[in-house]
Design a protein around this motif. Sequence first.
Motif, PDB file in Angstrom:
ATOM      1  N   ILE A 149      17.456   7.400  -0.604  1.00  0.00           N
ATOM      2  CA  ILE A 149      16.523   6.890  -1.268  1.00  0.00           C
ATOM      3  C   ILE A 149      16.375   7.675  -2.531  1.00  0.00           C
ATOM      4  CG2 ILE A 149      13.746   6.423  -1.101  1.00  0.00           C
ATOM      5  CD1 ILE A 149      14.313   6.649   1.932  1.00  0.00           C
ATOM      6  N   SER A 150      16.247   7.080  -3.718  1.00  0.00           N
ATOM      7  CA  SER A 150      16.338   7.706  -5.020  1.00  0.00           C
ATOM      8  C   SER A 150      15.198   7.194  -5.865  1.00  0.00           C
ATOM      9  CB  SER A 150      17.687   7.570  -5.606  1.00  0.00           C
ATOM     10  OG  SER A 150      18.505   8.010  -4.640  1.00  0.00           O
ATOM     11  N   PRO A 151      14.176   7.807  -5.702  1.00  0.00           N
ATOM     12  CA  PRO A 151      12.898   7.382  -6.664  1.00  0.00           C
ATOM     13  C   PRO A 151      13.309   7.714  -8.233  1.00  0.00           C
ATOM     14  CG  PRO A 151      11.917   8.600  -4.915  1.00  0.00           C
ATOM     15  CD  PRO A 151      13.609   8.942  -4.909  1.00  0.00           C
ATOM     16  N   PHE A 208       6.343   8.011  -9.994  1.00  0.00           N
ATOM     17  CA  PHE A 208       6.168   7.953  -8.508  1.00  0.00           C
ATOM     18  C   PHE A 208       5.732   9.114  -7.889  1.00  0.00           C
ATOM     19  CE2 PHE A 208       7.928   8.225  -4.159  1.00  0.00           C
ATOM     20  CZ  PHE A 208       6.645   7.548  -3.437  1.00  0.00           C
ATOM     21  N   GLY A 209       4.745   9.472  -7.141  1.00  0.00           N
ATOM     22  CA  GLY A 209       4.486  10.560  -6.511  1.00  0.00           C
ATOM     23  C   GLY A 209       3.806  10.389  -5.107  1.00  0.00           C
ATOM     24  N   ASP A 242       0.945  -1.249  -0.020  1.00  0.00           N
ATOM     25  CA  ASP A 242       0.024   0.006   0.010  1.00  0.00           C
ATOM     26  C   ASP A 242       0.802   1.211   0.127  1.00  0.00           C
ATOM     27  OD1 ASP A 242      -2.276  -1.502  -0.024  1.00  0.00           O
ATOM     28  OD2 ASP A 242      -2.605  -1.638   2.015  1.00  0.00           O
ATOM     29  N   ASN A 243       0.895   1.991   1.130  1.00  0.00           N
ATOM     30  CA  ASN A 243       1.773   3.162   1.257  1.00  0.00           C
ATOM     31  C   ASN A 243       2.858   3.105   2.184  1.00  0.00           C
ATOM     32  OD1 ASN A 243      -0.031   5.401  -0.402  1.00  0.00           O
ATOM     33  ND2 ASN A 243      -1.330   4.788   1.251  1.00  0.00           N
ATOM     34  N   LYS A 244       3.416   1.714   2.204  1.00  0.00           N
ATOM     35  CA  LYS A 244       4.427   1.486   3.183  1.00  0.00           C
ATOM     36  C   LYS A 244       5.585   0.936   2.324  1.00  0.00           C
ATOM     37  CE  LYS A 244       5.049   0.137   7.928  1.00  0.00           C
ATOM     38  NZ  LYS A 244       4.468  -0.596   8.924  1.00  0.00           N
ATOM     39  N   GLY A 258       1.899   5.235  -7.813  1.00  0.00           N
ATOM     40  CA  GLY A 258       3.073   4.495  -8.537  1.00  0.00           C
ATOM     41  C   GLY A 258       4.182   3.912  -7.637  1.00  0.00           C
ATOM     42  N   LEU A 259       3.798   3.621  -6.446  1.00  0.00           N
ATOM     43  CA  LEU A 259       4.745   2.995  -5.322  1.00  0.00           C
ATOM     44  C   LEU A 259       4.771   1.614  -5.694  1.00  0.00           C
ATOM     45  CD1 LEU A 259       6.479   3.385  -2.910  1.00  0.00           C
ATOM     46  CD2 LEU A 259       4.507   2.896  -1.410  1.00  0.00           C
ATOM     47  N   ASN A 260       6.055   1.261  -6.077  1.00  0.00           N
ATOM     48  CA  ASN A 260       6.275  -0.219  -6.250  1.00  0.00           C
ATOM     49  C   ASN A 260       7.815  -0.399  -6.018  1.00  0.00           C
ATOM     50  OD1 ASN A 260       7.590  -0.568  -9.135  1.00  0.00           O
ATOM     51  ND2 ASN A 260       5.486   0.211  -9.552  1.00  0.00           N
ATOM     52  N   ALA A 261       8.164  -1.530  -6.002  1.00  0.00           N
ATOM     53  CA  ALA A 261       9.790  -1.701  -5.773  1.00  0.00           C
ATOM     54  C   ALA A 261      10.724  -1.468  -6.791  1.00  0.00           C
ATOM     55  CB  ALA A 261      10.069  -3.240  -5.404  1.00  0.00           C
ATOM     56  N   ASN A 262      10.098  -1.104  -8.144  1.00  0.00           N
ATOM     57  CA  ASN A 262      10.885  -1.245  -9.606  1.00  0.00           C
ATOM     58  C   ASN A 262      11.143   0.474  -9.584  1.00  0.00           C
ATOM     59  OD1 ASN A 262      11.093  -3.760 -10.079  1.00  0.00           O
ATOM     60  ND2 ASN A 262       9.120  -3.834 -10.869  1.00  0.00           N
TER      61      ASN A 262
END
Length: 281
Positions: A107-109, A115-116, A40-42, A66-70
């Motif tokens: 941490i580098s999106p 992602f936002g 979710d958001n974590k 757009g939060l995912n490990a990739n």
Amino acid sequence: MMFTAMKFRQLTTVVAATALLLFSTAQAQVVTPATLTVDDNKIQAKLTLTSLIEVDLTVEFENSIGLNANNFDITAELLDPTDLTITDRLPSALTSAVSGFPVLVSISPKTDAGFGFEGLAMVELYTKAIHYTPTIPWRLFTSHDGGQFEDITVLMSSGSIRARGSTGQFSDFIILLDNRPSTTVINDKVASISTTLNDNRDKITALLETAIDSGVNDIQSALAVNDDDAALVAVDSLIALIDNASGSEIADVWRSSGDVVNVKGLLLTQLQTLRFSLRTL
């Protein structure tokens, strides 16, 4: 309260042997998460730098897209506390890397990943490498794009040490020993709030801008007469005001493309860590 020179020498003596061992064996390599989960958001990640130093990272968002490990890279690096790439970015000669835990987490999106997030993100570092002592002023700092480190602490607690802060953007995070006087820390945080506000007035509606200005003036007036309780009340009121403001009143989105400023997140970050400093006087 300042961390006394005697206590600092005692701490240095305790950790010096360990630090020398770590630097001789780890060679400051950059590591990626041994485990990484996104739910979710974590975000939760475990990073292992040596057999003695691990760090658990937790990041929580109020609302993300757009939060995912990739979509982002997470790394940790064991540093030499005297490294100029760190010391040149410190806010004062009275701040320094922690010899027993000289770890920089980044941490580098990815800029093109879409992602936002809105508002605040909570960041927490947890490690067993050092142990929480209330009289030692360890604090959580962040630095954006290689700039100066800023204190974002909202919680320091045991277990063995848990450092928590909030942020409206991403880059580097580190636990530092902050031996600056409390008044200096507080004044610097108030100045940062004013700078963020002045740099982003075009992203805040006139009505909300006037109310924020009034709140900042209340904080400054209380501190000018050393009324810390009144300053804390003013900070709490300003946090509530900005927290309840909508995206139509103040810019409140951060995107990995770097094309917008999350003014709401930045101001709340600075106000919440100011509240922490006022509460720990």
